[in-house]
Design an enzyme around this catalytic site. Structure first.
Site, PDB file in Angstrom:
ATOM      1  N   TYR A 157       0.835  -1.203   0.000  1.00 11.79           N
ATOM      2  CA  TYR A 157       0.000   0.000   0.000  1.00 11.79           C
ATOM      3  C   TYR A 157       0.872   1.257   0.000  1.00 11.79           C
ATOM      4  O   TYR A 157       0.666   2.176  -0.801  1.00 11.79           O
ATOM      5  CB  TYR A 157      -0.936  -0.010   1.206  1.00 11.79           C
ATOM      6  N   ALA A 158       1.861   1.304   0.893  1.00 15.18           N
ATOM      7  CA  ALA A 158       2.767   2.453   0.924  1.00 15.18           C
ATOM      8  C   ALA A 158       3.495   2.596  -0.404  1.00 15.18           C
ATOM      9  O   ALA A 158       3.659   3.714  -0.920  1.00 15.18           O
ATOM     10  CB  ALA A 158       3.767   2.291   2.070  1.00 15.18           C
ATOM     11  N   LYS A 161       1.026   3.771  -3.319  1.00 16.99           N
ATOM     12  CA  LYS A 161       0.654   5.181  -3.206  1.00 16.99           C
ATOM     13  C   LYS A 161       1.838   6.086  -3.530  1.00 16.99           C
ATOM     14  O   LYS A 161       1.660   7.151  -4.149  1.00 16.99           O
ATOM     15  CB  LYS A 161       0.121   5.474  -1.806  1.00 16.99           C
TER      16      LYS A 161
END
Length: 252
Positions: A157-158, A161
């Site tokens: 996710y990090a 993004k």
């Protein structure tokens, strides 16, 4: 500042709840014809009911490139060029933070597909029409996780993004000569959907207090706070702003 989108067509992904729903409603309230997209059909119907007659639903999987191309072709046939694209689809897909050695290929790729590839596919599909008319607004919804670390602890996710922020900057330079701006809103923690509610409830009282105390304004934000930033980037007033990332997080 009176922001209006009369006679503009806007496409919003991830519109079934949370940020995407708030953005779709805000665009419709300001005169845009809104195509609200998501894979969650029942919740998407609720969004359209809230947004009113100016909003119509489109069940769409943003990770399906062929489906995205077909959907945009259909929108253009019915309404003309997509003037405003908001890439809001994303999330953690029910995953939780785990040690790196426990992450399988499918879990890694799934989060990249919805958070990064989906934004690429949608922008790729609407770009030719925007180029022809020499105008377009693309607003990507990333996360504070893309600028720092993720509260979720989810590596993909990090990373996805952060990749979306890189894509924003790259496309700003590629599409800028055609009058198309590409910008990014990076929200802080907002209780906006079932995932963030679970995250909030998983904190003890001290953890919740610490999170809020670390915010300059000493309060959590709302989906409307994120929508307001998108309205500016999508507006005529932001015509000389591109490749930018706006943190909407109450101050860190």
């Amino acid at each position: 500042m009176n922001i209006r989108f009369d006679e503009r067509t806007a496409l919003v992904t991830g519109a079934a709840h949370g940020f995407g729903r708030a953005i779709a409603i805000a665009l419709a309230a300001r005169g845009a014809r809104v195509i609200a997209c998501d894979i969650l059909e029942a919740e998407l119907t609720e969004t359209v009911t809230l947004a009113g007659d100016a909003c119509e639903p489109l069940v769409l999987d943003v990770t399906d490139r062929d489906g995205v191309q077909a959907a945009v072709a259909g929108i253009e046939a019915a309404h003309g060029t997509v003037d405003i694209l908001v890439n809001c689809a994303g999330g953690v897909l029910g995953q939780i933070g785990r040690p790196i050695e426990e992450i399988g290929e499918a879990d890694w790729n799934a989060i990249f597909a919805v958070n990064l590839s989906g934004a690429f596919y949608l922008t790729q599909a609407v770009a030719p029409g925007m180029k022809r008319q020499k105008f377009g607004r693309v607003v990507n919804i990333s996360s504070g996780a893309g600028l720092g670390i993720s509260l979720t602890g989810i590596q993909a996710y990090a990373s996805a993004k952060a990749g979306q922020i890189g894509l924003t900057r790259q496309l700003a330079h590629e599409l800028g000569p055609f009058g198309i701006t590409v910008n990014n809103v990076a929200p802080g923690f907002v209780r906006s959907n079932p995932t963030t509610e679970r995250q909030w409830e998983a904190m003890d009282e001290d953890g919740q207090k610490k999170l809020v105390d670390n915010i300059a304004l000493k309060r959590l934000g709302s989906p409307d706070d994120i929508a307001h930033a998108v309205m500016f980037f999508a507006s005529e007033q932001a015509g000389w702003i591109t490749g930018q990332v706006l943190s909407v997080d109450g101050g860190k």
